[in-house]
Scaffold this active site. Structure first.
Site, PDB file in Angstrom:
ATOM      1  N   HIS A  54       0.833  -1.209   0.000  1.00  0.00           N
ATOM      2  CA  HIS A  54       0.000   0.000   0.000  1.00  0.00           C
ATOM      3  C   HIS A  54       0.871   1.265   0.000  1.00  0.00           C
ATOM      4  CE1 HIS A  54       1.002   0.726   4.182  1.00  0.00           C
ATOM      5  NE2 HIS A  54       0.892  -0.578   4.351  1.00  0.00           N
TER       6      HIS A  54
ATOM      7  N   ARG B  31      -5.899   0.432   4.104  1.00  0.00           N
ATOM      8  CA  ARG B  31      -4.764   0.990   3.364  1.00  0.00           C
ATOM      9  C   ARG B  31      -4.416   0.130   2.148  1.00  0.00           C
ATOM     10  NH1 ARG B  31      -3.082  -1.027   8.374  1.00  0.00           N
ATOM     11  NH2 ARG B  31      -1.044  -2.019   8.600  1.00  0.00           N
TER      12      ARG B  31
ATOM     13  N   GLU C 176      -1.326  -7.169   7.474  1.00  0.00           N
ATOM     14  CA  GLU C 176       0.015  -6.897   7.998  1.00  0.00           C
ATOM     15  C   GLU C 176       0.299  -7.813   9.182  1.00  0.00           C
ATOM     16  OE1 GLU C 176       2.819  -6.552   7.786  1.00  0.00           O
ATOM     17  OE2 GLU C 176       3.375  -4.437   7.655  1.00  0.00           O
TER      18      GLU C 176
ATOM     19  N   HIS D  42       0.701  -8.788  12.802  1.00  0.00           N
ATOM     20  CA  HIS D  42       0.175  -8.207  14.029  1.00  0.00           C
ATOM     21  C   HIS D  42       1.369  -7.773  14.878  1.00  0.00           C
ATOM     22  CE1 HIS D  42      -1.960  -7.423  17.657  1.00  0.00           C
ATOM     23  NE2 HIS D  42      -3.118  -7.733  17.103  1.00  0.00           N
ATOM     24  N   TYR D  43       1.426  -6.491  15.196  1.00  0.00           N
ATOM     25  CA  TYR D  43       2.602  -5.972  15.898  1.00  0.00           C
ATOM     26  C   TYR D  43       2.450  -6.020  17.419  1.00  0.00           C
ATOM     27  CZ  TYR D  43       6.636  -4.437  13.179  1.00  0.00           C
ATOM     28  OH  TYR D  43       7.820  -4.401  12.474  1.00  0.00           O
TER      29      TYR D  43
ATOM     30  N   ARG E 153      12.510  -7.107  12.735  1.00  0.00           N
ATOM     31  CA  ARG E 153      12.978  -7.849  11.568  1.00  0.00           C
ATOM     32  C   ARG E 153      13.425  -9.287  11.810  1.00  0.00           C
ATOM     33  NH1 ARG E 153      10.281  -5.022   9.387  1.00  0.00           N
ATOM     34  NH2 ARG E 153      10.640  -3.462   7.783  1.00  0.00           N
TER      35      ARG E 153
ATOM     36  N   HIS F  47       0.973  -5.602   2.462  1.00  0.00           N
ATOM     37  CA  HIS F  47       1.707  -4.835   3.483  1.00  0.00           C
ATOM     38  C   HIS F  47       3.184  -5.200   3.499  1.00  0.00           C
ATOM     39  CE1 HIS F  47      -2.210  -3.703   5.236  1.00  0.00           C
ATOM     40  NE2 HIS F  47      -2.558  -4.853   4.691  1.00  0.00           N
TER      41      HIS F  47
HETATM   42  C1  DG2 Z   1       4.154  -1.368   8.895  1.00  0.00           C
HETATM   43  C2  DG2 Z   1       5.446  -2.088   8.738  1.00  0.00           C
HETATM   44  O1  DG2 Z   1       3.215  -2.052   8.131  1.00  0.00           O
HETATM   45  O2  DG2 Z   1       6.359  -1.657   9.650  1.00  0.00           O
HETATM   46  O3  DG2 Z   1       2.875  -2.274  10.695  1.00  0.00           O
HETATM   47  O4  DG2 Z   1       4.064  -0.484  11.110  1.00  0.00           O
HETATM   48  O5  DG2 Z   1       3.210  -2.116   5.602  1.00  0.00           O
HETATM   49  O6  DG2 Z   1       1.086  -2.023   6.831  1.00  0.00           O
HETATM   50  O7  DG2 Z   1       2.631  -0.024   6.801  1.00  0.00           O
HETATM   51  P1  DG2 Z   1       2.505  -1.505   6.783  1.00  0.00           P
HETATM   52  C3  DG2 Z   1       3.661  -1.378  10.353  1.00  0.00           C
HETATM   53  P2  DG2 Z   1       7.846  -2.196   9.725  1.00  0.00           P
HETATM   54  O8  DG2 Z   1       7.790  -3.684   9.968  1.00  0.00           O
HETATM   55  O9  DG2 Z   1       8.547  -1.854   8.428  1.00  0.00           O
HETATM   56  O10 DG2 Z   1       8.418  -1.449  10.904  1.00  0.00           O
END
Ligand code: DG2
Length: 246
Positions: free
Chosen positions: A10, A61, A88, A90-91, A116, A180
């Site tokens: 995106h 997005r 994406e 899940h953070y 990473r 993503h």
């Molecule tokens: C970003 C990637 O995801 O972050 O989740 O912050 O591609 O949906 O913007 P996206 C996020 P990084 O892993 O590069 O820090």
């Protein structure tokens, strides 16, 4: 016989612009991100690449990027399939946190491990907290995570790849996947057979189509595929790699 796959991260999101970990939080594209998405479509059109079907995540997005890019490419009418398995990564508890602040607070090593490493997930998000998705109806009945490392993303993405994307490729369709940074890193790792260590160095820029020609065994004819604007991609890849640095 070869197959054609277009991967499109995106365009810049509001939270990319604010340097926040985003993950499954459903933020919109920024104005720049919308421009990037339209330009991505123009690049496809000028290269004569016409997607026949598009796969997206369930996040706006990626959905908006697909819509804007396909509109500029005059392919706005093609079938679309959406699935959380393309979401994406899940953070976890990092969702909504500033990348530079997390780096300052926890140090380079842990920051890069969370961001990473292949198999170390960030701390889990607290269920019911502001940036958790546990009551979001779009995921009802799905085994949704509370945090993920890239290995987890690859494992949940692969069934979708095998069951939905591969059949479209094998039917001879030009397939676009609008997703993503990390869900696309998982696809690229799978396609190019990148090792668990080396994948740490791979970053995907926003809004620039990455085109793969795949052979009969779905192996890339050219390793790494081809960015349609290689110079812009190289600069943008470096910018992603540098995120979180003061
Ligand atoms: C970003 C990637 O995801 O972050 O989740 O912050 O591609 O949906 O913007 P996206 C996020 P990084 O892993 O590069 O820090």
């Amino acid at each position: 016989m070869t197959y054609k796959l277009v991967l499109l991260r995106h365009g810049q999101s509001d939270w990319n612009a604010k340097n926040l970990f985003t993950g499954w939080v459903d933020v919109p594209l920024s104005d720049l991100g919308q421009q990037e998405a339209r330009r991505g479509g123009e690049l496809l059109k000028s290269e004569g690449i016409a997607p026949d079907v598009v796969h997206t995540s369930l996040l706006r997005r990626a959905i908006m990027t697909a819509n804007l890019a396909l509109d500029s490419a005059d392919r706005h009418w093609i079938p679309v399939k959406r699935n959380w398995r393309l979401n994406e990564r899940h953070y976890g508890a990092l969702q909504g946190k500033n990348k530079t602040q997390i780096r300052d607070e926890y140090g380079d090593e842990l920051f890069m491990e969370w961001r990473r490493s292949y198999d170390v997930p960030p701390p889990a998000i607290e269920l019911g907290s502001e940036f958790s998705q546990d009551t979001d109806p779009r995921y009802a009945g799905e085994p949704i995570p509370a945090t993920e490392c890239l290995k987890d993303v690859l494992e949940r993405m692969l069934p979708y790849w095998e069951n939905e994307i591969v059949p479209d490729l094998k039917a001879g369709k030009t397939v676009m996947v609008a997703a993503h940074g990390n869900s696309l890193r998982a696809i690229v790792k799978h396609l190019d057979g990148i090792s668990d260590d080396e994948i740490a160095g791979l970053n995907i820029p926003t809004g620039i189509p990455l085109v793969y020609e795949l052979d009969e065994d779905l192996k890339p004819v050219k390793a790494g595929g081809t960015y349609l604007d290689p110079e812009a991609a190289a600069a943008a890849i470096q910018a992603v790699a540098n995120q979180g640095k003061a």
